[in-house]
Design a protein around this motif. Structure first.
Motif, PDB file in Angstrom:
ATOM      1  N   ARG A 401      -3.243  -9.080   8.152  1.00 27.45           N
ATOM      2  CA  ARG A 401      -3.106  -9.810   6.709  1.00 27.45           C
ATOM      3  C   ARG A 401      -3.653  -8.727   5.771  1.00 27.45           C
ATOM      4  N   LEU A 402      -2.647  -8.443   4.739  1.00 26.46           N
ATOM      5  CA  LEU A 402      -2.710  -7.412   3.882  1.00 26.46           C
ATOM      6  C   LEU A 402      -2.795  -8.331   2.475  1.00 26.46           C
ATOM      7  N   SER A 403      -3.721  -8.212   1.735  1.00 24.95           N
ATOM      8  CA  SER A 403      -4.015  -8.838   0.641  1.00 24.95           C
ATOM      9  C   SER A 403      -3.829  -7.570  -0.540  1.00 24.95           C
ATOM     10  N   VAL A 404      -2.794  -7.715  -1.230  1.00 22.68           N
ATOM     11  CA  VAL A 404      -2.504  -6.876  -2.137  1.00 22.68           C
ATOM     12  C   VAL A 404      -3.044  -6.929  -3.558  1.00 22.68           C
ATOM     13  N   GLY A 405      -3.887  -5.884  -3.828  1.00 24.22           N
ATOM     14  CA  GLY A 405      -4.622  -6.093  -5.130  1.00 24.22           C
ATOM     15  C   GLY A 405      -3.672  -5.661  -6.424  1.00 24.22           C
ATOM     16  N   LEU A 406      -4.532  -5.051  -7.347  1.00 22.69           N
ATOM     17  CA  LEU A 406      -4.063  -4.891  -8.721  1.00 22.69           C
ATOM     18  C   LEU A 406      -4.031  -3.348  -8.886  1.00 22.69           C
ATOM     19  N   GLU A 407      -4.314  -2.663  -7.957  1.00 23.99           N
ATOM     20  CA  GLU A 407      -4.215  -1.004  -8.121  1.00 23.99           C
ATOM     21  C   GLU A 407      -2.475  -0.586  -8.698  1.00 23.99           C
ATOM     22  N   ASN A 408      -2.479   0.588  -8.852  1.00 27.56           N
ATOM     23  CA  ASN A 408      -1.171   1.091  -8.914  1.00 27.56           C
ATOM     24  C   ASN A 408      -0.500   1.102  -7.842  1.00 27.56           C
ATOM     25  N   VAL A 409       0.771   0.510  -7.623  1.00 26.00           N
ATOM     26  CA  VAL A 409       1.151   0.522  -6.245  1.00 26.00           C
ATOM     27  C   VAL A 409       1.525   1.474  -5.745  1.00 26.00           C
ATOM     28  N   ASP A 410       1.898   2.393  -6.261  1.00 27.03           N
ATOM     29  CA  ASP A 410       2.389   4.075  -5.753  1.00 27.03           C
ATOM     30  C   ASP A 410       1.151   4.553  -4.817  1.00 27.03           C
ATOM     31  N   ASP A 411      -0.348   4.246  -5.509  1.00 30.28           N
ATOM     32  CA  ASP A 411      -1.442   4.599  -4.983  1.00 30.28           C
ATOM     33  C   ASP A 411      -1.526   3.821  -3.525  1.00 30.28           C
ATOM     34  N   LEU A 412      -1.076   2.615  -3.451  1.00 26.79           N
ATOM     35  CA  LEU A 412      -1.276   1.798  -2.151  1.00 26.79           C
ATOM     36  C   LEU A 412      -0.300   2.390  -1.250  1.00 26.79           C
ATOM     37  N   ILE A 413       0.753   2.583  -1.596  1.00 27.61           N
ATOM     38  CA  ILE A 413       1.885   3.044  -0.907  1.00 27.61           C
ATOM     39  C   ILE A 413       1.472   4.656  -0.066  1.00 27.61           C
ATOM     40  N   ASP A 414       0.850   5.435  -1.022  1.00 33.28           N
ATOM     41  CA  ASP A 414       0.304   6.578  -0.474  1.00 33.28           C
ATOM     42  C   ASP A 414      -0.670   6.526   0.635  1.00 33.28           C
ATOM     43  N   ASP A 415      -1.484   5.622   0.430  1.00 32.27           N
ATOM     44  CA  ASP A 415      -2.742   5.313   1.332  1.00 32.27           C
ATOM     45  C   ASP A 415      -1.807   4.807   2.847  1.00 32.27           C
ATOM     46  N   LEU A 416      -0.916   3.851   2.577  1.00 32.00           N
ATOM     47  CA  LEU A 416      -0.255   3.340   3.873  1.00 32.00           C
ATOM     48  C   LEU A 416       0.488   4.388   4.338  1.00 32.00           C
ATOM     49  N   LYS A 417       1.042   5.224   3.860  1.00 33.10           N
ATOM     50  CA  LYS A 417       1.741   6.594   4.356  1.00 33.10           C
ATOM     51  C   LYS A 417       0.937   7.514   5.193  1.00 33.10           C
ATOM     52  N   GLN A 418      -0.141   7.729   4.599  1.00 26.56           N
ATOM     53  CA  GLN A 418      -1.011   8.531   5.456  1.00 26.56           C
ATOM     54  C   GLN A 418      -1.712   7.946   6.618  1.00 26.56           C
ATOM     55  N   ALA A 419      -1.902   6.552   6.466  1.00 25.90           N
ATOM     56  CA  ALA A 419      -2.636   5.982   7.672  1.00 25.90           C
ATOM     57  C   ALA A 419      -1.222   5.840   8.933  1.00 25.90           C
ATOM     58  N   PHE A 420       0.065   5.717   8.580  1.00 29.90           N
ATOM     59  CA  PHE A 420       1.133   5.498   9.147  1.00 29.90           C
ATOM     60  C   PHE A 420       1.242   7.225   9.913  1.00 29.90           C
ATOM     61  N   GLU A 421       0.886   7.999   9.248  1.00 34.40           N
ATOM     62  CA  GLU A 421       0.975   9.755   9.937  1.00 34.40           C
ATOM     63  C   GLU A 421       0.028   9.798  11.085  1.00 34.40           C
ATOM     64  N   LYS A 422      -1.074   9.062  10.760  1.00 35.71           N
ATOM     65  CA  LYS A 422      -2.307   9.253  11.909  1.00 35.71           C
ATOM     66  C   LYS A 422      -1.990   8.343  13.017  1.00 35.71           C
TER      67      LYS A 422
END
Length: 423
Positions: A401-422
């Motif tokens: 369950r992902l609760s998406v906040g109010l951050e810049n969405v590009d920053d959130l996607i960058d975080d998801l990308k680095q987690a996928f890489e791992k």
């Protein structure tokens, strides 16, 4: 006024020289000049304040604002969303009663209905909310007293067909109670679609900043308790603890909330603190702006996840190919919420590995606030449920369950990308 304006101006109207912002009435009690004046309050013969466990001006103003946002006639605040759902049901149920509830509801509410209230002699049948009306009708019993569901379920983000369940409930002479926490009255007003009572965990989007736990109950005033008097003796027969008052007769459309306040809150005491109500009041002022951003960010991330080869599936009702998209367009035309569910290829272990690799998105029990957070329901919120119950509730072992906040969405996607890489 439109809801955007109600968020700022409903509930509290300061007079000349009074505080512009809603004051915190941080007092347990109120002073009266005579014993008779206070006696009338205890007899429900006069309105006013005498003890915060029952009512408080700060709380009442906030409850009135939420009632206006939902299109109801009256509301009350509780200490939590769990307390709100319990009070909403227990106000009209007693030993021997039966409830029909969607099996996809929040795990805590599932436990409340299926375990705790069962010990009180109140039975609950959990149903697949997507079944056709003729199938759902078979679950009603002579002792059924309420139907319960969530506008958007937690954590599976399924959309309830409110009109379908309202028709079913009303055809059997019982009210429909809808938990509108995820949608909020900004994105859906269940009363307009036939719901009779609306509940909220105000801890979530309404507060918006994870600062105060609370709940709310809003009554539409539309259900005719006297027309179904034999089913609801608590509202339609004398309450001897209040000198024989019949709530539905004496208070009319305000009978349901009056009983919940003067009887249940008196005896069970799950009041929201005035301090938390003040935090909630501040959160409500920006609710309309925040929900728009939550929905934009969540849809952007849902599309990103849908295109990722390491993602097994994504559930978000605003996606065009989602099974609930048609219902979302009907009930939630301006967007659903900021919560989505998805699974990682490789199952439960990979999902947990992915979560542990995130940096900006934090693992937290919370949901629906300004900062992005996530959890694994099978390991956290639904941990007490058996494998069979998890399947019945639609909670897959790999569900995140992902609760998406109010951050810049590009920053959130960058975080998801680095987690996928791992992984």
């Amino acid at each position: 006024m439109k809801n955007e304006t109600k968020c700022l101006h409903s509930g509290y109207s300061p007079k000349n020289g009074e505080p512009r912002q809603l004051p915190i009435y941080q007092s347990t009690t109120w002073k009266y000049a005579t014993s008779d004046e206070m006696g009338k309050l205890f007899d429900l013969e006069a309105s006013g304040y005498f003890y915060t466990r029952l009512q408080n001006p700060t709380n009442d103003c906030v409850a009135a604002k939420i009632a206006e946002l939902e299109g109801g006639v009256a509301g009350m605040l509780t200490s939590s969303g769990q307390a709100a759902n319990f009070f909403a049901l227990f106000n009209i149920c007693e030993t021997g009663s039966h409830i029909i509830a969607s099996s996809a509801i929040y795990g805590g509410t599932y436990n409340l209905l299926g375990t705790t209230m069962k010990k009180m002699g109140i039975d609950c049948t959990f149903v697949d909310q997507d079944l056709p009306e003729e199938e759902l009708a078979k679950f009603f019993k002579p002792n059924t007293r309420a139907v319960f569901g969530e506008t958007i379920t937690n954590p599976t983000v399924s959309v309830l067909d409110i009109e379908k369940f309202a028709r079913l409930a009303h055809s059997h002479g019982v009210p429909l109670i809808v938990d509108n926490t995820f949608a909020t009255p900004i994105n859906c007003q269940p009363i307009k679609w036939g719901a009779d009572i609306v509940t909220h965990s105000t801890t979530k989007y309404m507060d918006g900043h994870a600062t105060g736990v609370g709940g709310a109950i809003i009554d539409s005033g539309n259900f005719d308790w006297m027309a179904n008097a034999d089913k609801y003796p608590g509202l339609t027969t004398p309450d001897e603890s209040y000198h024989g008052i019949v709530y539905a007769e004496k208070f009319g459309k305000l009978g349901y909330i009056t009983k919940a306040t003067s009887q249940l809150m008196r005896d069970l005491g799950s009041i929201q603190s005035p301090q938390n109500a003040f935090y909630l009041s501040n959160g409500l002022e920006s609710l309309h702006i925040r929900m728009e951003r939550h929905c934009f960010n969540a849809l952007t991330i849902a599309k990103f996840l849908s295109e990722n080869e390491k993602v097994a599936w994504v559930d978000y009702p605003d996606l065009e190919d989602n099974k609930y998209n048609a219902l979302a367009k009907k009930y939630l035309p301006n967007g659903s919420c900021g919560v989505l569910a998805f699974g990682i290829k490789g199952g439960r272990d990979k999902s947990i590995e992915f979560m542990d690799s995130l940096k900006l998105c934090i693992i937290a029990t919370h949901v629906a606030d300004a900062k992005t957070c996530l959890l694994h329901p099978a390991s956290h919120t639904h941990r007490q449920m058996t494998e069979e119950q998890l399947i019945e509730a639609g909670v897959a072992p790999d569900l995140i369950r992902l609760s998406v906040g109010l951050e810049n969405v590009d920053d959130l996607i960058d975080d998801l990308k680095q987690a996928f890489e791992k992984i």
